[in-house]
Each structure stands twice: as C-alpha cells, then as structure tokens.
Enzyme design. Structure first.
Site, mmCIF file in Angstrom:
data_model
loop_
_atom_site.group_PDB
_atom_site.id
_atom_site.type_symbol
_atom_site.label_atom_id
_atom_site.label_comp_id
_atom_site.label_asym_id
_atom_site.label_seq_id
_atom_site.Cartn_x
_atom_site.Cartn_y
_atom_site.Cartn_z
ATOM 1 N N ASP A 66 46.252 39.087 28.081
ATOM 2 C CA ASP A 66 45.713 38.211 29.124
ATOM 3 C C ASP A 66 44.903 37.039 28.586
ATOM 4 O OD1 ASP A 66 43.737 39.970 28.231
ATOM 5 O OD2 ASP A 66 43.730 41.137 30.072
ATOM 6 N N ASN A 134 36.897 49.601 37.081
ATOM 7 C CA ASN A 134 37.635 49.756 38.342
ATOM 8 C C ASN A 134 39.078 50.206 38.109
ATOM 9 O OD1 ASN A 134 38.850 47.494 37.286
ATOM 10 N ND2 ASN A 134 38.266 46.091 38.947
ATOM 11 N N HIS A 136 41.302 48.752 36.016
ATOM 12 C CA HIS A 136 42.286 47.726 35.657
ATOM 13 C C HIS A 136 42.793 47.906 34.229
ATOM 14 C CE1 HIS A 136 39.020 44.612 34.239
ATOM 15 N NE2 HIS A 136 39.473 45.260 33.188
ATOM 16 N N GLU A 141 44.190 44.115 38.491
ATOM 17 C CA GLU A 141 43.076 44.680 39.243
ATOM 18 C C GLU A 141 43.594 45.667 40.297
ATOM 19 O OE1 GLU A 141 40.280 44.120 38.000
ATOM 20 O OE2 GLU A 141 39.618 42.041 37.986
HETATM 21 C C1 F6R Z 1 41.130 42.405 28.092
HETATM 22 C C2 F6R Z 1 41.684 43.494 28.897
HETATM 23 C C3 F6R Z 1 40.780 44.295 29.781
HETATM 24 C C4 F6R Z 1 39.750 45.103 28.974
HETATM 25 C C5 F6R Z 1 38.863 45.932 29.895
HETATM 26 C C6 F6R Z 1 37.796 46.706 29.136
HETATM 27 O O1 F6R Z 1 42.123 41.832 27.286
HETATM 28 O O2 F6R Z 1 42.838 43.715 28.858
HETATM 29 O O3 F6R Z 1 41.563 45.171 30.550
HETATM 30 O O4 F6R Z 1 40.413 45.931 28.074
HETATM 31 O O5 F6R Z 1 38.242 45.096 30.822
HETATM 32 O O6 F6R Z 1 36.876 45.826 28.569
HETATM 33 P P1 F6R Z 1 35.642 46.383 27.703
HETATM 34 O O7 F6R Z 1 36.212 46.988 26.471
HETATM 35 O O8 F6R Z 1 34.825 45.143 27.394
HETATM 36 O O9 F6R Z 1 34.931 47.372 28.547
#
Ligand code: F6R
Length: 240
Positions: A66, A134, A136, A141
C-alpha cells in the site's frame, strides 16, 4: 492456519528466518511486503542476514501492499520512503525489481489495474502482513469485500490516528492498497503481530467467524497462512 507464539524479540527473527530459507531455495522469490511498526525488527533481521553474507537479494522481486494517496515517494511520510529507510537501501535488491503503488499517479485506477495484473502474472510466493487493531490487512479496512482488487480506499479514523502520529500537517485520508483477493492469491502468507493492543483483534481473527468486519479473518481459509505473534498479542486466544 498455523499459529506460532513467541517472545516479542523472536517474532521478526522467525519471519526473517522463514523468508531466508525460501530465498535460499528460490533466489528469485516474489515477496509481498508490508510497512508499520511491527515490521521494523523483521527488516532489521533480514538486513543483518545480508550483512553476514547469508542472503543475496539481487534476484528477489517485491510488491508492497500500500501507499498513501497524494504523497510522493520522496516524501518522508510515504511508505516507499519507509521501505527505503528500513530495507531497500540496506540490501542489494535491484530497483527494477521493486514494485510500489504510486500515491501521486495521475490515473490511480489505471495504475491500480496495472499493478494488479502484474501481480497476477508474476504471482506472489510469500505475502508478509501486519494487522490493524480493526482487523485490516494492507489498507483493506472493515467492510472490504473478500474479492476486492487493488484500488483507492478511504482510511478509517482509527487507522489515521494510529498511522499518522508522525504527520504534522496535512493528514492523508485516502490510500491505495492491494485488495484482499490479491493478498489471498499469494502461495503463502505470514502475518506478524505484537503487543497487547493487538490481542483482541488476533483472537477475533483466529477464533471468531469469518466476516468482512474483520478482514484478516479470511486468512482462516488460506491453507498456507502462518501467524507469528508474541505472547501479548496471543493473550486472548482460546486455544493457548
Ligand atoms: C502497512 C499495512 C498495515 C499495517 C498495520 C499494522 O503497509 O499493510 O496493514 O501492517 O496497520 O501496523 P503496525 O505494525 O504499525 O501496528
């Protein structure tokens, strides 16, 4: 779905050792990559294996999950910048083998279609994932369809709050992400989670019903998905 529970320090190392073995078996491994706090120790471990000359990244191909919309790859807030800082600039990956969604593309839909068709053609061997509080995965999302493709998405307030602590000015409310279908098409999936703040969502993902309200729950259906979680993130699982 296989669950591996480890001490916090071991999570990134374990994921790196799985990737290392796969690269040794197949030097041209195609890896899907994620960003975020959880991933930092994982990239550190891979970089250290490279420095010890155990790993050669010259043939690997990567696809990142992403990117924020409207942000240039040179912007320190971009996910591309994060990847350069923590991983790409520290190993011998070839620039032409790095695939990234462009947050500043003039034609987002077309760019997403090209990205997705390249993934379909090349096929991801291993997809690395983090997980949002959440549920995702990537920036899919809650409510995202399980057959969703690469597309522009609106970030939820909780994701914005979590991810944009570092933003001082304009906070992006949109992003581009690989879809759930693109993710689950990967041959193998490794999801990493650490910390008590992920305990609830890990329990819902693993023990709860498969539902678009927890996008990661679809991984229950992937026969080669591995969750590597620390003891805190595993603390609410039923079958400990
Ligand atoms: C970012 C991504 C997100 C993160 C997720 C966890 O490239 O794909 O799904 O992996 O938001 O983020 P952290 O590790 O910062 O809790």
């Amino acid at each position: 779905m296989k669950i591996i529970v480890l001490k916090n320090k071991e999570v990134g190392k374990k994921a790196a050792s799985i990737i290392a073995n796969e690269i040794i078996k197949k030097p041209s491994l195609v890896i899907g990559l994620a960003t975020g706090k959880t991933m930092i120790p994982f990239y550190k471990s891979l970089v250290s294996l490279y420095k010890k000359r155990i790993l050669d990244f010259s043939k690997i191909i990567t696809f990142n999950l992403d990117e924020y919309l409207g942000i240039d790859s040179t912007d320190p807030n971009s996910l591309r910048y994060y990847m350069n800082k923590h991983f790409f600039s520290k190993i011998n990956i070839k620039e032409k083998n790095i695939n990234f969604l462009e947050g500043k593309s003039k034609n987002i839909n077309l760019m997403c279609r090209h990205y997705e068709s390249k993934i379909k053609r090349i096929k991801i061997d291993i997809q690395i994932l983090g997980i949002g509080k959440n549920g995702h995965i990537g920036f899919n999302e809650p409510g995202s369809k399980f057959n969703s493709g690469t597309r522009k998405v609106k970030l939820t307030n909780s994701t914005i709050k979590h991810n944009f602590k570092q933003f001082n000015s304009k906070i992006p409310k949109y992003a581009v992400t690989m879809g759930i279908k693109d993710i689950t098409n990967a041959r193998k999936i490794i999801l990493l989670a650490s910390g008590r703040n992920k305990a609830k969502v890990i329990a819902k993902t693993v023990n709860g019903p498969i539902s678009t309200s927890i996008p990661a729950s679809i991984l229950q259906c992937h026969n080669k998905s591995i969750f590597i979680v620390d003891k805190s993130a595993a603390s609410k699982l039923n079958s400990k």
